[in-house]
Write a protein that holds these residues in place. Sequence first.
Motif, mmCIF file in Angstrom:
data_model
loop_
_atom_site.group_PDB
_atom_site.id
_atom_site.type_symbol
_atom_site.label_atom_id
_atom_site.label_comp_id
_atom_site.label_asym_id
_atom_site.label_seq_id
_atom_site.Cartn_x
_atom_site.Cartn_y
_atom_site.Cartn_z
ATOM 1 N N TRP A 1 0.829 -1.210 0.000
ATOM 2 C CA TRP A 1 0.000 0.000 0.000
ATOM 3 C C TRP A 1 0.861 1.258 0.000
ATOM 4 C CZ3 TRP A 1 -1.529 4.438 2.562
ATOM 5 C CH2 TRP A 1 -2.837 4.885 2.360
ATOM 6 N N ALA A 2 1.813 1.333 0.939
ATOM 7 C CA ALA A 2 2.528 2.589 1.173
ATOM 8 C C ALA A 2 3.575 2.907 0.119
ATOM 9 C CB ALA A 2 3.191 2.559 2.558
ATOM 10 N N SER A 3 4.014 1.932 -0.654
ATOM 11 C CA SER A 3 5.013 2.210 -1.684
ATOM 12 C C SER A 3 4.379 2.649 -2.999
ATOM 13 C CB SER A 3 5.898 0.982 -1.920
ATOM 14 O OG SER A 3 5.133 -0.101 -2.426
ATOM 15 N N GLY A 4 3.087 2.934 -2.972
ATOM 16 C CA GLY A 4 2.436 3.448 -4.173
ATOM 17 C C GLY A 4 1.337 2.564 -4.718
ATOM 18 N N GLY A 5 0.964 1.523 -3.971
ATOM 19 C CA GLY A 5 -0.065 0.615 -4.469
ATOM 20 C C GLY A 5 0.523 -0.370 -5.453
ATOM 21 N N ARG B 1 -3.764 -0.920 -4.740
ATOM 22 C CA ARG B 1 -3.364 0.126 -5.696
ATOM 23 C C ARG B 1 -4.425 1.221 -5.771
ATOM 24 N NH1 ARG B 1 0.548 0.816 -9.171
ATOM 25 N NH2 ARG B 1 0.264 1.591 -11.299
ATOM 26 N N SER B 2 -5.680 0.798 -5.942
ATOM 27 C CA SER B 2 -6.748 1.796 -6.015
ATOM 28 C C SER B 2 -6.924 2.501 -4.679
ATOM 29 C CB SER B 2 -8.059 1.139 -6.455
ATOM 30 O OG SER B 2 -8.469 0.150 -5.540
ATOM 31 N N GLY B 3 -6.681 1.778 -3.574
ATOM 32 C CA GLY B 3 -6.814 2.392 -2.259
ATOM 33 C C GLY B 3 -5.778 3.459 -1.998
ATOM 34 N N PHE B 4 -4.547 3.209 -2.432
ATOM 35 C CA PHE B 4 -3.489 4.210 -2.266
ATOM 36 C C PHE B 4 -3.856 5.491 -2.994
ATOM 37 C CE2 PHE B 4 0.200 6.301 -4.162
ATOM 38 C CZ PHE B 4 0.896 6.674 -3.025
ATOM 39 N N ARG C 1 -8.632 8.806 -12.828
ATOM 40 C CA ARG C 1 -9.921 8.151 -12.581
ATOM 41 C C ARG C 1 -10.143 7.914 -11.096
ATOM 42 N NH1 ARG C 1 -9.291 3.604 -17.334
ATOM 43 N NH2 ARG C 1 -9.575 5.003 -19.115
ATOM 44 N N TYR C 2 -9.077 7.559 -10.382
ATOM 45 C CA TYR C 2 -9.230 7.314 -8.945
ATOM 46 C C TYR C 2 -9.562 8.615 -8.220
ATOM 47 C CZ TYR C 2 -7.004 2.909 -10.165
ATOM 48 O OH TYR C 2 -6.707 1.696 -10.736
#
Length: 350
Positions: free
Chosen positions: A186-190, A301-304, A332-333
């Motif tokens: 998560w923290a490295s960019g998804g 990825r989408s969460g990040f 888009r996100y």
Amino acid sequence: MTRPVSTPLALPASLSEADEAALADLFRRGTPENTLRAWERDLAYIAAWKQARFGAALAWPEEEQVVLRFVLDHSIDLEAEGGQARRAAEVLIAAGLRRSLGCPAPATLDRRVASWRAFHRMKNLPSPFEAPLIRQARGKARRAAAREPNPKSPHPITREVLEAMLKSCDDSHRGTRDRAVLMLGWASGGRRRSEIAGLNCDDIDAREFAAKGLLRIRLLRTKTTGPERAPRLPLKGRAARAVMGWMRLAELEAGPLFRPISLADRPLPRRITADGIRRIIRHRLELAGYPADFATAHGLRSGFLTQAALDGAPLAAAMQLSLHRSAIQAQRYYADVEIAENPAANLLGD
């Protein structure tokens, strides 16, 4: 079936067999594994379709009328249609190469045509796909079959969801590994699950960890980069400590970073698979009180990116970590964030 790129290339007669073999090997080594697998599936599908539709093998170069027929057959819903197009589709369904008689998504048609074109280029042959009629037909098919895209994950794994998943991780080998997987991913960019599973211990640069609490993660292969441009992404704070805690507990110095855990709660020497990453996410979602299918691995990825939008992080800054090449795709996100939650809606404060 062998890898498609092993198909002999149609090259100038001046090239020796050794040169042809070296060139085929170069294509194999210079093409990402995911692309090779996609080419293999697409070529198998196209070859089976032509055999069912025309009773013939693929030709190199292919005739324009065959390519046009492929576009037409894959631009209509065959549920209400009869004739040769439907019969060919039924053959493909029986062979497990097609799911239904429904019209395939435009992106699926585009990908298969792109694979077909790639083989013409590799064989040094003229492409029938540049014919004006075929180009226009593809454009019309794309518009006619346009549909709202399905998200790769039903929900993004935002910070709130991630924190609930992390609370389910204890200090066992399994819990420590899962905590490191989730926080790094998560923290490295998804990160994509294949990127997480592909990490080795020597991809973790800990030289700044003692002084700054900072790790740098080397990604040798991503969807958009290769070893020649391997990015080194920062991992800070809790996420960095989670990764170092896993490496120390498992006593890892070399080899795969993330590994399966035995029933006796001991790390195994082999590499975890991308499917293993998927199972970790499903398991931790359930332990956190969510349905197992609440999110897929792409939810990291989408969460990040969703959380970056919620926190008001500039899109360009988020893309530096997510490694999206297309601002339109990453945007888009940001667009999916409820407009009332957009930080720009509260610039004057309460």
